[in-house]
Design a protein around this motif. Structure first.
Motif, PDB file in Angstrom:
ATOM      1  N   CYS A   1     -33.263 -23.047  59.700  1.00 48.31           N
ATOM      2  CA  CYS A   1     -33.095 -23.656  60.790  1.00 48.31           C
ATOM      3  C   CYS A   1     -33.990 -24.749  61.044  1.00 48.31           C
ATOM      4  O   CYS A   1     -33.531 -25.671  61.768  1.00 48.31           O
ATOM      5  CB  CYS A   1     -33.007 -22.571  61.964  1.00 48.31           C
ATOM      6  SG  CYS A   1     -31.587 -21.303  61.819  1.00 48.31           S
ATOM      7  N   GLU A   2     -35.335 -24.514  60.788  1.00 52.22           N
ATOM      8  CA  GLU A   2     -36.282 -25.487  61.293  1.00 52.22           C
ATOM      9  C   GLU A   2     -35.738 -26.851  60.498  1.00 52.22           C
ATOM     10  O   GLU A   2     -36.117 -27.838  61.002  1.00 52.22           O
ATOM     11  CB  GLU A   2     -37.692 -24.989  60.918  1.00 52.22           C
ATOM     12  CG  GLU A   2     -38.684 -25.858  61.421  1.00 52.22           C
ATOM     13  CD  GLU A   2     -39.081 -27.207  60.971  1.00 52.22           C
ATOM     14  OE1 GLU A   2     -39.546 -28.339  61.492  1.00 52.22           O
ATOM     15  OE2 GLU A   2     -38.803 -27.165  59.556  1.00 52.22           O
ATOM     16  N   LEU A   3     -35.389 -26.809  59.276  1.00 52.47           N
ATOM     17  CA  LEU A   3     -35.379 -27.760  58.352  1.00 52.47           C
ATOM     18  C   LEU A   3     -34.192 -28.800  58.995  1.00 52.47           C
ATOM     19  O   LEU A   3     -34.044 -30.035  58.856  1.00 52.47           O
ATOM     20  CB  LEU A   3     -34.998 -27.535  56.725  1.00 52.47           C
ATOM     21  CG  LEU A   3     -36.368 -27.118  56.169  1.00 52.47           C
ATOM     22  CD1 LEU A   3     -35.955 -26.623  54.786  1.00 52.47           C
ATOM     23  CD2 LEU A   3     -37.139 -28.405  55.857  1.00 52.47           C
ATOM     24  N   ILE A   4     -33.029 -27.979  59.355  1.00 48.99           N
ATOM     25  CA  ILE A   4     -31.877 -28.489  59.794  1.00 48.99           C
ATOM     26  C   ILE A   4     -32.054 -29.127  61.163  1.00 48.99           C
ATOM     27  O   ILE A   4     -31.795 -30.298  61.262  1.00 48.99           O
ATOM     28  CB  ILE A   4     -30.831 -27.565  59.809  1.00 48.99           C
ATOM     29  CG1 ILE A   4     -30.262 -27.108  58.422  1.00 48.99           C
ATOM     30  CG2 ILE A   4     -29.323 -27.860  60.775  1.00 48.99           C
ATOM     31  CD1 ILE A   4     -29.212 -26.017  58.487  1.00 48.99           C
ATOM     32  N   PHE A   5     -32.907 -28.601  61.966  1.00 48.11           N
ATOM     33  CA  PHE A   5     -33.026 -29.136  63.351  1.00 48.11           C
ATOM     34  C   PHE A   5     -33.882 -30.316  63.371  1.00 48.11           C
ATOM     35  O   PHE A   5     -33.730 -31.448  63.955  1.00 48.11           O
ATOM     36  CB  PHE A   5     -33.715 -28.126  64.418  1.00 48.11           C
ATOM     37  CG  PHE A   5     -32.589 -27.298  64.994  1.00 48.11           C
ATOM     38  CD1 PHE A   5     -31.639 -27.786  65.793  1.00 48.11           C
ATOM     39  CD2 PHE A   5     -32.620 -25.826  64.744  1.00 48.11           C
ATOM     40  CE1 PHE A   5     -30.527 -26.674  66.371  1.00 48.11           C
ATOM     41  CE2 PHE A   5     -31.691 -25.139  64.922  1.00 48.11           C
ATOM     42  CZ  PHE A   5     -30.749 -25.573  66.127  1.00 48.11           C
ATOM     43  N   ALA A   6     -34.997 -30.198  62.233  1.00 46.24           N
ATOM     44  CA  ALA A   6     -35.936 -31.578  62.215  1.00 46.24           C
ATOM     45  C   ALA A   6     -34.957 -32.376  61.515  1.00 46.24           C
ATOM     46  O   ALA A   6     -35.350 -33.521  62.069  1.00 46.24           O
ATOM     47  CB  ALA A   6     -36.958 -30.992  61.173  1.00 46.24           C
ATOM     48  N   GLY A   7     -34.099 -31.989  60.690  1.00 45.54           N
ATOM     49  CA  GLY A   7     -33.336 -33.321  60.076  1.00 45.54           C
ATOM     50  C   GLY A   7     -32.577 -34.108  61.288  1.00 45.54           C
ATOM     51  O   GLY A   7     -32.311 -35.203  61.113  1.00 45.54           O
ATOM     52  N   VAL A   8     -31.922 -33.077  61.931  1.00 41.49           N
ATOM     53  CA  VAL A   8     -31.013 -33.817  62.867  1.00 41.49           C
ATOM     54  C   VAL A   8     -31.912 -34.870  63.985  1.00 41.49           C
ATOM     55  O   VAL A   8     -31.727 -36.076  64.430  1.00 41.49           O
ATOM     56  CB  VAL A   8     -30.446 -32.786  64.047  1.00 41.49           C
ATOM     57  CG1 VAL A   8     -29.807 -33.400  65.194  1.00 41.49           C
ATOM     58  CG2 VAL A   8     -29.225 -32.082  62.968  1.00 41.49           C
ATOM     59  N   GLY A   9     -33.225 -34.183  64.196  1.00 38.05           N
ATOM     60  CA  GLY A   9     -34.390 -34.958  65.039  1.00 38.05           C
ATOM     61  C   GLY A   9     -34.441 -36.262  64.137  1.00 38.05           C
ATOM     62  O   GLY A   9     -34.589 -37.227  64.923  1.00 38.05           O
ATOM     63  N   TRP A  10     -34.827 -36.257  63.093  1.00 38.84           N
ATOM     64  CA  TRP A  10     -35.180 -37.466  62.424  1.00 38.84           C
ATOM     65  C   TRP A  10     -34.040 -38.368  62.293  1.00 38.84           C
ATOM     66  O   TRP A  10     -34.119 -39.851  62.440  1.00 38.84           O
ATOM     67  CB  TRP A  10     -35.629 -37.032  60.626  1.00 38.84           C
ATOM     68  CG  TRP A  10     -36.942 -36.422  60.875  1.00 38.84           C
ATOM     69  CD1 TRP A  10     -37.169 -35.357  60.286  1.00 38.84           C
ATOM     70  CD2 TRP A  10     -38.322 -37.113  61.390  1.00 38.84           C
ATOM     71  NE1 TRP A  10     -38.829 -35.157  60.331  1.00 38.84           N
ATOM     72  CE2 TRP A  10     -39.375 -36.288  60.964  1.00 38.84           C
ATOM     73  CE3 TRP A  10     -38.464 -38.349  62.174  1.00 38.84           C
ATOM     74  CZ2 TRP A  10     -40.613 -36.552  61.429  1.00 38.84           C
ATOM     75  CZ3 TRP A  10     -39.845 -38.690  62.453  1.00 38.84           C
ATOM     76  CH2 TRP A  10     -41.015 -37.775  62.420  1.00 38.84           C
ATOM     77  N   ILE A  11     -32.871 -37.937  61.948  1.00 40.88           N
ATOM     78  CA  ILE A  11     -31.593 -38.963  62.059  1.00 40.88           C
ATOM     79  C   ILE A  11     -31.462 -39.651  63.483  1.00 40.88           C
ATOM     80  O   ILE A  11     -31.264 -40.809  63.618  1.00 40.88           O
ATOM     81  CB  ILE A  11     -30.273 -38.249  61.599  1.00 40.88           C
ATOM     82  CG1 ILE A  11     -30.356 -37.607  60.381  1.00 40.88           C
ATOM     83  CG2 ILE A  11     -29.074 -38.996  62.006  1.00 40.88           C
ATOM     84  CD1 ILE A  11     -29.295 -36.824  59.753  1.00 40.88           C
ATOM     85  N   GLN A  12     -31.650 -38.704  64.538  1.00 34.62           N
ATOM     86  CA  GLN A  12     -31.510 -39.205  65.824  1.00 34.62           C
ATOM     87  C   GLN A  12     -32.633 -40.367  66.123  1.00 34.62           C
ATOM     88  O   GLN A  12     -32.176 -41.326  66.602  1.00 34.62           O
ATOM     89  CB  GLN A  12     -31.588 -38.219  66.948  1.00 34.62           C
ATOM     90  CG  GLN A  12     -31.210 -38.304  68.245  1.00 34.62           C
ATOM     91  CD  GLN A  12     -32.471 -39.128  69.039  1.00 34.62           C
ATOM     92  OE1 GLN A  12     -33.552 -38.929  68.489  1.00 34.62           O
ATOM     93  NE2 GLN A  12     -32.323 -40.111  69.805  1.00 34.62           N
TER      94      GLN A  12
END
Length: 184
Positions: free
Chosen positions: A156-167
């Motif tokens: 979950c942390e990796l996925i949420f961090a990934g979405v944040g970096w893309i944004q």
């Protein structure tokens, strides 16, 4: 902002995509990620224990030498146990997390009831009840929950961090386009 935004926005997007991909892999095999993470925790405890022992002997004349020495030994023994038995270690970590969730959820429920006169107090109550329920369910499903919880949290942390970096990368791109439009 212009120097960071230039063409570097794409690096943030790529970082985000990589993080999401790793999160998906971790989610698919949460048990392996949990066990590997528990072993890594064990290694970190052993390293911390070694530093604690060095610290204890370096400051031998300090009044807390024995406690510092004992703490270093406990870290090393605990780390060794996590490495030796990662499944059991992950269950212990899950017990700790579930107890924290149960206590935290109960405290938020009490705070919500104490502040019933405030609008929206029921949202805190709802959040507290959800946290309490998650903690109870994790505890009730031990030892199984101990095998997947840590890996799932990492995923979950990796996925949420990934979405944040893309944004963030896309925002830099939009900001760069706005700045370039204004300069002409």
């Amino acid at each position: 902002m212009n120097t960071l935004a230039g063409n570097r926005w794409l690096l943030f997007v790529l970082l985000g995509l990589a993080s999401i991909a790793l999160g998906a892999v971790a989610w698919i095999d949460a048990i392996s990620v949990t066990l590997a993470s528990t072993v890594i925790f064990g290694v970190l405890f052993i390293i911390a224990g070694a530093f604690q022992l060095v610290h204890a002997f370096a400051l031998r004349d300090w009044g807390s030498f024995l406690f510092t020495l004992l703490l270093g030994v406990l870290y090393i023994v605990g780390g060794g146990l996590l490495i030796e038995e990662p499944a059991t270690g992950s269950v212990v970590i899950t017990v700790f997390i579930s107890i924290c969730l149960i206590i935290g959820g109960a405290i938020r429920c009490v705070i919500a009831f104490q502040n019933r006169m405030l609008p929206g107090w029921w949202l805190m109550l709802l959040g507290g009840l959800a946290t309490l329920a998650i903690g109870v369910m994790l505890y009730a499903t031990l030892p199984w929950s101990g095998l997947w919880l840590v890996g799932t949290l990492i995923a979950c942390e990796l996925i949420f961090a990934g979405v944040g970096w893309i944004q963030f990368g896309l925002a830099l791109r939009r900001g760069s386009a706005i700045i370039e439009t204004r300069t002409f």
